[in-house]
Write a protein that holds these residues in place. Sequence first.
Motif, PDB file in Angstrom:
ATOM      1  N   SER A  78       0.849  -1.189   0.000  1.00 20.56           N
ATOM      2  CA  SER A  78       0.000   0.000   0.000  1.00 20.56           C
ATOM      3  C   SER A  78       0.884   1.238   0.000  1.00 20.56           C
ATOM      4  CB  SER A  78      -0.929   0.011   1.213  1.00 20.56           C
ATOM      5  OG  SER A  78      -0.166   0.019   2.417  1.00 20.56           O
ATOM      6  N   VAL A  79       0.261   2.390  -0.122  1.00 22.02           N
ATOM      7  CA  VAL A  79       0.950   3.675  -0.028  1.00 22.02           C
ATOM      8  C   VAL A  79       0.352   4.443   1.141  1.00 22.02           C
ATOM      9  CG1 VAL A  79       1.314   5.915  -1.121  1.00 22.02           C
ATOM     10  CG2 VAL A  79       1.577   3.834  -2.461  1.00 22.02           C
ATOM     11  N   THR A  80       1.189   4.978   2.007  1.00 26.62           N
ATOM     12  CA  THR A  80       0.710   5.782   3.138  1.00 26.62           C
ATOM     13  C   THR A  80       1.137   7.233   2.943  1.00 26.62           C
ATOM     14  OG1 THR A  80       0.802   3.901   4.649  1.00 26.62           O
ATOM     15  CG2 THR A  80       0.713   6.089   5.631  1.00 26.62           C
ATOM     16  N   LEU A  81       0.156   8.116   2.962  1.00 28.41           N
ATOM     17  CA  LEU A  81       0.393   9.550   2.809  1.00 28.41           C
ATOM     18  C   LEU A  81       0.232  10.218   4.176  1.00 28.41           C
ATOM     19  CD1 LEU A  81      -1.881  10.021  -0.339  1.00 28.41           C
ATOM     20  CD2 LEU A  81       0.589   9.605  -0.336  1.00 28.41           C
ATOM     21  N   PHE A  82       1.073  11.184   4.470  1.00 25.09           N
ATOM     22  CA  PHE A  82       0.984  11.916   5.737  1.00 25.09           C
ATOM     23  C   PHE A  82       0.671  13.379   5.437  1.00 25.09           C
ATOM     24  CE2 PHE A  82       3.719   8.296   6.588  1.00 25.09           C
ATOM     25  CZ  PHE A  82       3.190   7.803   7.771  1.00 25.09           C
ATOM     26  N   HIS A  83      -0.219  13.939   6.271  1.00 24.65           N
ATOM     27  CA  HIS A  83      -0.591  15.330   6.031  1.00 24.65           C
ATOM     28  C   HIS A  83      -1.068  15.968   7.329  1.00 24.65           C
ATOM     29  CE1 HIS A  83      -1.603  18.773   3.624  1.00 24.65           C
ATOM     30  NE2 HIS A  83      -2.843  18.780   4.064  1.00 24.65           N
ATOM     31  N   THR A  84      -0.875  17.280   7.426  1.00 28.55           N
ATOM     32  CA  THR A  84      -1.328  18.051   8.581  1.00 28.55           C
ATOM     33  C   THR A  84      -2.249  19.160   8.113  1.00 28.55           C
ATOM     34  OG1 THR A  84       0.713  17.617   9.811  1.00 28.55           O
ATOM     35  CG2 THR A  84      -0.604  19.500  10.512  1.00 28.55           C
ATOM     36  N   TYR A  85      -3.435  19.219   8.691  1.00 29.98           N
ATOM     37  CA  TYR A  85      -4.373  20.309   8.401  1.00 29.98           C
ATOM     38  C   TYR A  85      -4.175  21.396   9.458  1.00 29.98           C
ATOM     39  CZ  TYR A  85      -6.722  17.205   5.110  1.00 29.98           C
ATOM     40  OH  TYR A  85      -7.007  16.380   4.047  1.00 29.98           O
ATOM     41  N   SER A  86      -3.915  22.598   9.008  1.00 34.89           N
ATOM     42  CA  SER A  86      -3.589  23.688   9.929  1.00 34.89           C
ATOM     43  C   SER A  86      -4.789  24.545  10.302  1.00 34.89           C
ATOM     44  CB  SER A  86      -2.504  24.592   9.316  1.00 34.89           C
ATOM     45  OG  SER A  86      -2.946  25.128   8.078  1.00 34.89           O
TER      46      SER A  86
END
Length: 250
Positions: A78-86
């Motif tokens: 699989s592919v894991t994406l990381f993100h932060t919503y500010s």
Amino acid sequence: ATATSEFGDDFYASRPIYVINAMPSKRIILSENPTEVNDNIAITVICTDDESDSVDLAYDFGDGNSGSTPCSTLPGESVTLFHTYSTPGTYEFEVFIVDGHGGSAESQIAEDVIANNPPEIQLSTLLSDVYLVGSETAFDAYCYDNESDIVILTVNFGDGNTDTIPCPADRASTGISHIYYSTGQYQVTAYAVDEHGAVSNEVALWILIHDPFIKGKGNISTIRGGRFLDEAEHFIDAKFEFAAKYKQSV
């Protein structure tokens, strides 16, 4: 293909061969939803393709940030994406995948990601420092939410009883009362949950419940030195004093 005519001549014939390519597919897994503002959220995308074609994954986090990456279609990968919503809000996370033969699968709003701050809460007792069995014990709770979400407050009084009430929308404090029927020391805890499921920190305080009773003293005496008086002059002056006390619980 080669064929021979009835006159013995060879000739070649051809026809197109059509390859049917199935569309790739995908599945999205969020590590948490709602997520707190400024927290790092993990979004896992599982890509599958019946022909095990190579797949390219394009993604859009819904807040102006996007990108692309290869996505393996091998089992268990699989592919894991990381993100932060500010900034608080609801974001439409979308993905688009294309295989090596042009087959594609696009999400239509793959997932609504909610970036949210949890509510905040304070809890205190009111002015009295003596709380008695069978009498109302008053508490003051203050809970609020920076996004003006609906917030529900839950209080555990430590004696097996709880109370759940809505927090005022205008950030006013909330008065809560409870009656304890046994002496002792109780830990009172409270927490708040907003409409998106975000939970505040738990707050706690200790309260001591006493057992009330009455103590008193008094005396009875005659007047005028105890000398004999005429019947009309006989009287007794009685004086008593009583004070409310409480028995301290251990």
